[in-house]
Motif scaffolding. Structure first.
Motif, mmCIF file in Angstrom:
data_model
loop_
_atom_site.group_PDB
_atom_site.id
_atom_site.type_symbol
_atom_site.label_atom_id
_atom_site.label_comp_id
_atom_site.label_asym_id
_atom_site.label_seq_id
_atom_site.Cartn_x
_atom_site.Cartn_y
_atom_site.Cartn_z
ATOM 1 N N LYS A 147 31.613 9.404 23.918
ATOM 2 C CA LYS A 147 31.730 8.243 23.888
ATOM 3 C C LYS A 147 33.103 7.705 23.086
ATOM 4 O O LYS A 147 33.694 6.903 23.430
ATOM 5 C CB LYS A 147 30.240 7.440 23.310
ATOM 6 C CG LYS A 147 30.333 5.900 23.287
ATOM 7 C CD LYS A 147 29.272 5.376 22.835
ATOM 8 C CE LYS A 147 29.398 3.840 23.006
ATOM 9 N NZ LYS A 147 27.905 3.015 22.676
ATOM 10 N N ALA A 150 35.884 8.427 24.905
ATOM 11 C CA ALA A 150 36.188 7.520 26.105
ATOM 12 C C ALA A 150 36.961 6.261 25.356
ATOM 13 O O ALA A 150 37.823 5.690 26.076
ATOM 14 C CB ALA A 150 34.926 7.185 26.816
ATOM 15 N N LEU A 297 36.804 15.558 29.456
ATOM 16 C CA LEU A 297 36.021 16.464 29.794
ATOM 17 C C LEU A 297 35.578 17.534 28.703
ATOM 18 O O LEU A 297 34.417 18.040 28.695
ATOM 19 C CB LEU A 297 36.581 17.266 31.113
ATOM 20 C CG LEU A 297 37.003 16.172 32.347
ATOM 21 C CD1 LEU A 297 37.484 17.246 33.206
ATOM 22 C CD2 LEU A 297 35.544 15.706 32.584
ATOM 23 N N VAL A 300 33.034 16.019 26.575
ATOM 24 C CA VAL A 300 31.691 15.844 27.129
ATOM 25 C C VAL A 300 30.982 17.449 27.090
ATOM 26 O O VAL A 300 30.082 17.318 26.803
ATOM 27 C CB VAL A 300 31.661 15.527 28.499
ATOM 28 C CG1 VAL A 300 30.496 15.641 29.262
ATOM 29 C CG2 VAL A 300 32.251 14.098 28.639
ATOM 30 N N TRP A 310 24.629 13.675 26.569
ATOM 31 C CA TRP A 310 25.406 13.788 27.918
ATOM 32 C C TRP A 310 25.610 12.083 27.999
ATOM 33 O O TRP A 310 24.585 11.249 27.930
ATOM 34 C CB TRP A 310 24.216 14.122 29.034
ATOM 35 C CG TRP A 310 24.958 14.294 30.288
ATOM 36 C CD1 TRP A 310 24.670 13.190 31.258
ATOM 37 C CD2 TRP A 310 25.974 14.936 30.645
ATOM 38 N NE1 TRP A 310 25.570 13.628 32.264
ATOM 39 C CE2 TRP A 310 26.165 14.724 31.856
ATOM 40 C CE3 TRP A 310 26.508 16.367 30.276
ATOM 41 C CZ2 TRP A 310 27.364 15.497 32.779
ATOM 42 C CZ3 TRP A 310 27.465 16.914 30.868
ATOM 43 C CH2 TRP A 310 27.876 16.548 32.357
ATOM 44 N N PRO A 311 26.815 12.079 28.274
ATOM 45 C CA PRO A 311 27.156 10.362 28.577
ATOM 46 C C PRO A 311 26.330 9.785 29.800
ATOM 47 O O PRO A 311 25.892 10.286 30.751
ATOM 48 C CB PRO A 311 28.543 10.466 28.842
ATOM 49 C CG PRO A 311 29.046 11.964 28.603
ATOM 50 C CD PRO A 311 28.021 12.661 28.624
ATOM 51 N N ALA A 313 25.681 6.589 32.562
ATOM 52 C CA ALA A 313 26.664 6.102 33.495
ATOM 53 C C ALA A 313 27.493 5.133 33.201
ATOM 54 O O ALA A 313 28.861 5.133 33.708
ATOM 55 C CB ALA A 313 25.847 5.432 34.504
ATOM 56 N N TRP A 316 30.776 7.022 31.840
ATOM 57 C CA TRP A 316 31.523 7.358 32.821
ATOM 58 C C TRP A 316 32.221 6.412 33.727
ATOM 59 O O TRP A 316 33.583 6.559 33.996
ATOM 60 C CB TRP A 316 30.465 8.280 33.793
ATOM 61 C CG TRP A 316 30.183 9.588 33.388
ATOM 62 C CD1 TRP A 316 28.788 9.902 32.852
ATOM 63 C CD2 TRP A 316 30.823 10.717 33.268
ATOM 64 N NE1 TRP A 316 28.628 11.115 32.576
ATOM 65 C CE2 TRP A 316 30.022 11.839 32.464
ATOM 66 C CE3 TRP A 316 32.220 11.128 33.286
ATOM 67 C CZ2 TRP A 316 30.430 13.092 32.239
ATOM 68 C CZ3 TRP A 316 32.674 12.326 32.726
ATOM 69 C CH2 TRP A 316 31.696 13.301 32.323
ATOM 70 N N ALA A 319 34.981 5.038 31.287
ATOM 71 C CA ALA A 319 36.014 5.897 31.051
ATOM 72 C C ALA A 319 37.095 6.204 32.289
ATOM 73 O O ALA A 319 38.133 6.213 32.298
ATOM 74 C CB ALA A 319 35.370 7.382 30.916
ATOM 75 N N ALA A 320 36.497 5.957 33.657
ATOM 76 C CA ALA A 320 37.091 6.100 34.785
ATOM 77 C C ALA A 320 37.980 4.881 35.042
ATOM 78 O O ALA A 320 39.241 5.088 35.510
ATOM 79 C CB ALA A 320 36.070 6.203 36.068
#
Length: 337
Positions: A147, A150, A297, A300, A310-311, A313, A316, A319-320
């Protein structure tokens, strides 16, 4: 008389015109150039050869390697942050960085590597990097590494935002729109006002902002100091300025494992920055820069393997969005050049 006249034509200080054999009876013929005659064509300068594919691939590999080293360094800081002060952890990171680079650079470049033409700017750079590391190390003791990574991806966006007022690089409406989209992704990761929000997330944003200004100042001193000098000065404030407060927060490491983590942070940080410098030396910036997002990555993977995090949703998705905005800004800037 004719012989005297011919001798006078050849007196020193009166260079004669070049002659070539020719004419009737083998007499000398003067060579003259008709000004109306077209000039001889000049061959165009050869274009520099493109970088070999092997070197570009090597640059990408160096950038990806840095994306693995930095998360491992963060995991060391997170483990130590549970037992020691974040100030001590940040000092160990900076001091180890200095010792490692001195061991590498002094035998090769001598004491000249310690001279800088911009001492004020270098000290300001070092202060910003120390603040960035301190904020990041303190934050990851409360939030997962992935996190934090990100949120840290906002640094390139902040660089693009500050490039106009600080570097005079003009911006466009499309770039401003991409910046707004990227910061929207940051909000998706942080999620203020929800139960998942943690105040430490704001410290990561402070860390990213300080690192962005640090990068801009690095551009400014690039023409005055060598990269080796800038690399050494980047940790001066953290390594030596912290000596004033270190006696008040110092706690002697209790195990060899902790000593190894303290030493490893400085080495990993120094090698990681060295890999970034080598990456830009092997390949163009617009080719290797997108691969800095490989650090997400790596974060993570390290967070899951070491801490079992683990991140979700939201991380993710946010970050995208940040990565997409950063890649678009980089592509647009490369196209305009």
């Amino acid at each position: 008389m004719r012989l005297i006249w011919e001798a006078g034509r050849r007196l020193p200080g009166k260079p004669s015109r070049p002659t070539v054999p020719g004419g009737h009876g083998g007499a000398a013929r003067r060579v003259t150039q008709d000004p109306r005659a077209p000039a001889a064509p000049v061959a165009p300068a050869a274009a520099p050869p493109p970088a070999p594919a092997q070197r570009i691939l090597l640059g990408i590999l160096f950038m990806c390697l840095s994306g693995l080293l930095f998360p491992v360094m963060s995991s060391f800081a997170k483990i130590l942050g549970a037992e020691y002060s974040s100030l001590q952890v940040s000092w160990a990171r900076a001091f180890g960085h200095i010792l490692f680079l001195l061991a590498v650079f002094l035998p090769r470049y001598g004491v000249g590597v310690l001279r800088t033409r911009r001492p004020g700017t270098q000290l300001l750079r070092s202060s910003l990097l120390f603040t960035s590391n301190l904020s990041h190390f303190f934050a990851i003791t409360f939030i997962p590494i992935a996190k934090a990574a990100a949120i840290s991806l906002a640094a390139p966006l902040i660089v693009a935002l500050l490039a106009w007022p600080m570097l005079g690089e003009r911006t466009t409406r499309a770039r401003v729109a991409a910046l707004c989209l990227g910061f929207l992704g940051v909000l998706v990761v942080i999620r203020p006002g929800t139960a998942l929000f943690h105040p430490a997330s704001l410290l990561v944003l402070v860390s990213a902002s300080c690192y962005a200004v640090y990068q801009i100042l690095t551009r400014r001193v690039a023409g005055a100091d060598t990269p080796e000098t800038s690399a050494l000065f980047s940790s001066v404030v953290g390594a030596f300025g912290m000596l004033l407060v270190l006696p008040f927060i110092w706690r002697t490491p209790e195990t060899l494992f902790h000593i190894a983590l303290f030493c490893g942070m400085g080495v990993l940080g120094a090698v990681g920055h060295y890999c970034v410098a080598r990456a830009f030396g092997y390949a163009p910036a617009n080719v290797v820069s997108p691969f800095q997002y490989f650090q997400l990555l790596g974060s993570v993977a390290v967070g899951w393997l070491v801490f079992g995090d683990w991140p979700d949703a939201g991380v993710w998705i946010g970050a995208a969005v940040i990565v997409a905005a950063g890649l678009w800004i980089g592509w647009n800037q490369a196209r305009r050049r």
